[in-house]
Design a protein around this motif. Structure first.
Motif, PDB file in Angstrom:
ATOM      1  N   GLN A 347       0.847  -1.344   0.030  1.00 59.49           N
ATOM      2  CA  GLN A 347      -0.033  -0.009  -0.006  1.00 59.49           C
ATOM      3  C   GLN A 347       0.749   1.353  -0.045  1.00 59.49           C
ATOM      4  O   GLN A 347       0.346   2.637  -0.292  1.00 59.49           O
ATOM      5  N   PRO A 350       1.978   3.018  -4.511  1.00 58.07           N
ATOM      6  CA  PRO A 350       1.724   4.172  -5.318  1.00 58.07           C
ATOM      7  C   PRO A 350       2.282   5.457  -4.817  1.00 58.07           C
ATOM      8  O   PRO A 350       2.503   5.791  -3.808  1.00 58.07           O
TER       9      PRO A 350
ATOM     10  N   GLU B 127      -5.905  -7.024  -2.015  1.00 58.80           N
ATOM     11  CA  GLU B 127      -7.206  -6.126  -1.761  1.00 58.80           C
ATOM     12  C   GLU B 127      -6.947  -5.300  -0.284  1.00 58.80           C
ATOM     13  O   GLU B 127      -5.783  -5.545   0.166  1.00 58.80           O
ATOM     14  N   THR B 128      -7.850  -4.489  -0.119  1.00 65.41           N
ATOM     15  CA  THR B 128      -7.280  -3.433   0.983  1.00 65.41           C
ATOM     16  C   THR B 128      -7.193  -4.122   2.455  1.00 65.41           C
ATOM     17  O   THR B 128      -6.478  -3.761   3.320  1.00 65.41           O
ATOM     18  N   THR B 155      -6.517  -3.917  -5.028  1.00 65.35           N
ATOM     19  CA  THR B 155      -5.743  -2.609  -4.919  1.00 65.35           C
ATOM     20  C   THR B 155      -4.234  -2.887  -5.449  1.00 65.35           C
ATOM     21  O   THR B 155      -3.780  -4.001  -5.445  1.00 65.35           O
ATOM     22  N   VAL B 156      -3.626  -1.835  -5.922  1.00 63.22           N
ATOM     23  CA  VAL B 156      -2.283  -1.622  -6.450  1.00 63.22           C
ATOM     24  C   VAL B 156      -2.113  -2.943  -7.250  1.00 63.22           C
ATOM     25  O   VAL B 156      -0.995  -3.710  -7.001  1.00 63.22           O
ATOM     26  N   LEU B 158      -0.370  -4.048 -10.236  1.00 60.84           N
ATOM     27  CA  LEU B 158       0.803  -3.556 -11.015  1.00 60.84           C
ATOM     28  C   LEU B 158       0.664  -3.547 -12.326  1.00 60.84           C
ATOM     29  O   LEU B 158       0.118  -4.721 -12.826  1.00 60.84           O
ATOM     30  N   GLN B 197      -8.473   3.340 -11.322  1.00 63.50           N
ATOM     31  CA  GLN B 197      -7.784   4.732 -11.158  1.00 63.50           C
ATOM     32  C   GLN B 197      -6.394   4.412 -11.123  1.00 63.50           C
ATOM     33  O   GLN B 197      -5.644   3.796 -10.435  1.00 63.50           O
ATOM     34  N   ASP B 198      -5.700   4.865 -12.327  1.00 64.51           N
ATOM     35  CA  ASP B 198      -4.237   4.616 -12.445  1.00 64.51           C
ATOM     36  C   ASP B 198      -3.362   5.746 -11.647  1.00 64.51           C
ATOM     37  O   ASP B 198      -3.716   6.632 -11.309  1.00 64.51           O
ATOM     38  N   CYS B 199      -2.253   4.801 -11.094  1.00 63.84           N
ATOM     39  CA  CYS B 199      -1.253   5.821 -10.517  1.00 63.84           C
ATOM     40  C   CYS B 199       0.206   5.430 -10.852  1.00 63.84           C
ATOM     41  O   CYS B 199       0.307   4.260 -11.174  1.00 63.84           O
ATOM     42  N   GLU B 209      -5.902   1.091  -8.977  1.00 66.64           N
ATOM     43  CA  GLU B 209      -7.098   0.619  -8.142  1.00 66.64           C
ATOM     44  C   GLU B 209      -8.065   0.022  -9.128  1.00 66.64           C
ATOM     45  O   GLU B 209      -8.637   0.709 -10.052  1.00 66.64           O
TER      46      GLU B 209
END
Lengths: 407, 383
Positions: A347, A350, B127-128, B155-156, B158, B197-199, B209
């Motif tokens: 986490q 990012p 997952e979160t 989540t995240v 890659l 949602q890209d980052c 996400e």
């Protein structure tokens, strides 16, 4: 042997704690938590320092004659401890902690009158021109030329790793005024107005990935920069003595209280992070053990500092013990930042460039992941600097070997 | 006992390194990282056509060249050396590895897409509420006629911004931490209802996400047998871990080489800093870390077709040793470079950031020691 503070000292500590609770507002607090390099922006720093100044507490180490609060060493320590325990912003050290003591010791009355009051009031922002691309650990090999021409010195050369040069009004600078004799003997201490023609600044972003304008360090270039000889502090060739004086003046920055604060932040994160078994990471046996071992290490560093500080009387320096404090304090600080990286896990991957977007009302979409995650890996990357700046850990070990162990 | 590459494998490595030295020079990589898409399709196409590496490790039954874990070692180490961004690991090692095990039409079709460069897979696993446990899954897939209906949040993920397909671990039965009831779905990235949602990531990559808001997926997307996804995944997971370890070796070798070169060139106090014994010893320690960690990685690669217990213990042992090496080598490289080590403009800091991510990727040192422990349990009972 006694670890208790007197009733008077405890009242003082309460007074500091109460003031901080009122003065350290939510916005500044949140910006510090989200800071990727441990600093606020220029406006935030100024605002915080002005609050301290209004209370008379901007410069705890200054003599009363120049505006210091006239505290005992214990009061200075307690103040610093309360500041650290609340996670307050660091004071920009270049002005109040570095150039001011040199001006007090080596400067003329005119220079003291001109520079000390605005420095105390944070009306002058200072930067430090010491390191050069070819002179890091071997600082006295510095090459930046200052050639006398009438009533000016003409500066040519470059300084690097200059913290917040982009915000600075003035620079205190080690320059080479002579090539005769030993390299240290040709160095002078000069104050440079950053608006002088011929000065240009290149941003040097570090691995924390700063927003434009928020970079911590820079390279500063000098091309035929004319500086009045009135800006020379002390005598020509006395610059190295000025620089060494600062090391001797060092009353000891304690790391212990801020290490406790940072470890507590890791504890808070671990309480919110999941473990593999679905419980809390804080209750994971392996993580918990390493957290507790690090807690013990923090207490050891803290106790060692207390013993050193309680042994000095007002006015004396701590000598080579400052090397041990810097070495142990920075390496422990790095270990805490590593544990934070482990705690946040994936986490923390990012990359958030603008970690102040939320607190300053600029955020356009929610962040991926928990709010505490964005600053952790950048801080870990940024804090690799702590074993490099102010004398590398290798240099500190050399000093301790020679001056403490007599090797 | 043979730790040597064959002539063909050496040629593969040389050819790949030559290509990467040119196309993945540091400044070119930086340009890709800071570009809007964050990757280079032309590089991926070169991997497919010019270099043929995307097919190299796919089995012949799927139209590949029948390579093995060794081909993955070679490719991943070269990719680590150059800090390659494109998603070989999740596409070829994970995706290809799963397809090789299930066979059939879907496997043939997708594998052919992998080989041609048209298919890129991102693994939507975390997952979160999860950490590294592979069966901590709450994303649900409800069977409805000839569809699954997906709901949940990954989540995240890659490489998701570059992917044509998402490999999604979902729960089709049971409760959150159950080992049974997990299914693997290979989902078209453009399926209606998938929200992302890209980052950017701290190591120069990209992630996303991913939200599934009652997304309909054809049941043909299922890999293997419903509810038995974990059994299918676990051997391939070990292959993925070993491949990641190989990437780490490439990252570390480059950090050490750069550090040695820098120390020889940088002078202070009138001498190269490489002449200082304290720094020499530190570089030697970095070298030892790399030697031991890389050897254990190669051993793990050779044990990938051993018994499940031996295979998994070897993979976890490699990840543990690699994890410790990454931290020591990364921190040592930055320290010896001094201020330059933490400046964005030099390559070493970028390798350090990638090393930091790999250390936790697919499981931290703690996680893999525990996994090793759980498998070793039987041995300890003999004493």
């Amino acid at each position: 042997m006694n670890i208790d503070y007197s009733a008077q000292e405890q009242r003082f500590r309460e007074e500091v704690r109460t003031w901080i609770a009122e003065a350290y507002d939510t916005e500044l607090r949140e910006m510090m938590v989200q800071s990727k390099n441990g600093f606020l922006d220029k406006e935030g720093q100024r605002r915080w320092q002005k609050k301290l100044h209004a209370r008379g507490w901007a410069a705890p180490d200054w003599p009363a004659e120049h505006g210091g609060p006239g505290w005992t060493p214990t009061q200075r320590y307690l103040f610093q401890a309360e500041i650290a325990a609340a996670g307050c912003p660091p004071i920009s050290p270049m002005g109040i902690k570095m150039v001011a003591p040199v001006i007090m010791r080596f400067g003329s009355d005119a220079q003291k009158a001109r520079f000390l009051p605005p420095t105390l009031a944070s009306d002058i922002f200072w930067c430090q021109g010491y390191s050069e691309p070819g002179s890091g650990s071997d600082l006295s090999s510095l090459q930046m030329k200052a050639e006398r021409d009438g009533e000016h010195y003409v500066l040519n050369g470059s300084k690097i790793w200059t913290t917040h040069a982009q915000w600075a009004d003035w620079m205190f600078c080690l320059v080479r005024t002579s090539r005769d004799g030993r390299k240290q003997a040709g160095i002078s201490f000069l104050l440079v107005d950053m608006t002088t023609p011929g000065i240009s600044i290149d941003s040097l972003p570090l691995l924390d990935g700063p927003m434009p304008g928020e970079q911590e360090v820079n390279q500063v270039f000098f091309e035929d920069v004319r500086v009045p000889v009135d800006n020379l502090i002390g005598e020509e060739g006395q610059g190295w003595a000025c620089a060494k004086y600062l090391l001797e003046f060092e009353r000891g920055n304690a790391y212990g209280p801020s290490l406790r604060y940072q470890l507590d932040k890791v504890r808070q994160i671990a309480a919110k992070q999941p473990a593999d078994d679905g419980g809390r990471l804080l209750d994971d046996a392996d993580f918990r053990r390493r957290l507790l071992e690090l807690e013990i290490q923090v207490e050891a560093v803290n106790a060692a500092e207390l013993r050193i500080f309680s042994g000095i009387s007002s006015g004396t320096s701590i000598g080579a013990a400052s090397s041990m404090i810097k070495l142990a304090g920075t390496e422990t600080k790095q270990l805490i930042s590593e544990l934070a990286v482990e705690a946040v896990g994936p986490q923390g991957w990012p990359f958030i460039r603008d970690t102040w977007a939320e607190v300053q009302g600029r955020a356009t979409e929610p962040r991926p992941g928990p709010d505490y995650a964005g600053a952790l890996l950048p801080r870990y990357f940024n804090y690799r600097k702590t074993s490099i700046y102010g004398g590398t850990s290798e240099i500190q070990r050399n000093i301790i070997a020679k001056q403490v162990l007599g090797l | 006992m043979d730790f040597q590459f064959s002539d063909e494998q050496q040629m593969l490595r040389d050819m790949l390194e030559r290509y990467l030295d040119e196309q993945y020079a540091f400044d070119k990589r930086m340009a890709a990282v800071t570009s809007a898409p964050g990757w280079r399709p032309e590089c991926w196409q070169a991997f497919a056509s010019e270099l043929g590496i995307l097919a190299a490790a796919l089995p012949e039954s799927l139209g590949g060249l029948g390579g093995s874990a060794t081909e993955h070692l070679i490719v991943m180490e070269a990719f680590g050396r150059a800090l390659v961004l494109e998603p070989y690991l999740s596409t070829v090692v994970l995706g290809g590895g799963l397809l090789a095990r299930i066979g059939g039409d879907i496997a043939a079709r997708i594998a052919s897409g992998i080989a041609s460069g048209d298919v890129r897979i991102a693994w939507a696993q975390s997952e979160t509420q999860s950490r590294y446990c592979l069966h901590d899954i709450q994303t649900r897939a409800r069977r409805d006629g000839d569809s699954y209906v997906l709901s949940g949040h990954k989540t995240v993920v890659l490489g998701a911004p570059w992917a044509t397909h998402l490999l999604v671990s979902v729960r089709t039965a049971g409760e959150r931490l159950d080992r049974e009831g997990i299914s693997l779905l290979l989902v078209d990235r453009n399926t209606v209802g998938i929200r992302t949602q890209d980052c950017p990531t701290v190591d120069g990559g990209r992630a996303a996400e991913v939200w599934f808001d009652d997304v309909r997926i054809p049941t043909a997307a299922l890999l293997g047998t419903q509810d038995h996804g974990l059994e299918l995944l676990e051997p391939v997971f070990d292959e993925v871990v070993v491949a990641l370890c190989a990437e780490a070796v490439g990252v570390m070798r480059k950090m050490l080489a750069d550090t040695v070169a820098y120390a020889k060139e940088r002078t202070q106090f009138g001498v190269p800093i490489a002449s200082f014994q304290a720094l020499q010893h530190r570089m030697v320690d970095m070298h030892l870390h790399i030697e031991q960690a890389s050897a254990l990685t190669w051993l793990a690669a050779m044990k990938l077709d051993a018994s499940p217990r031996e295979r998994s213990m070897a993979a976890s042992a490699a990840k543990v040793r690699i994890g410790k090496a990454l931290r020591a080598v990364g921190q040592g490289a930055v320290q010896i470079h001094g201020g330059m080590g933490i400046a964005e403009e030099l390559a070493v800091g970028h390798y350090f950031r990638r090393a930091t991510v790999i250390e936790q990727q697919f499981g931290s040192v703690d996680h893999h020691v525990r996994r090793y422990d759980a498998l070793a349990g039987e041995v300890c009972h003999e004493y």
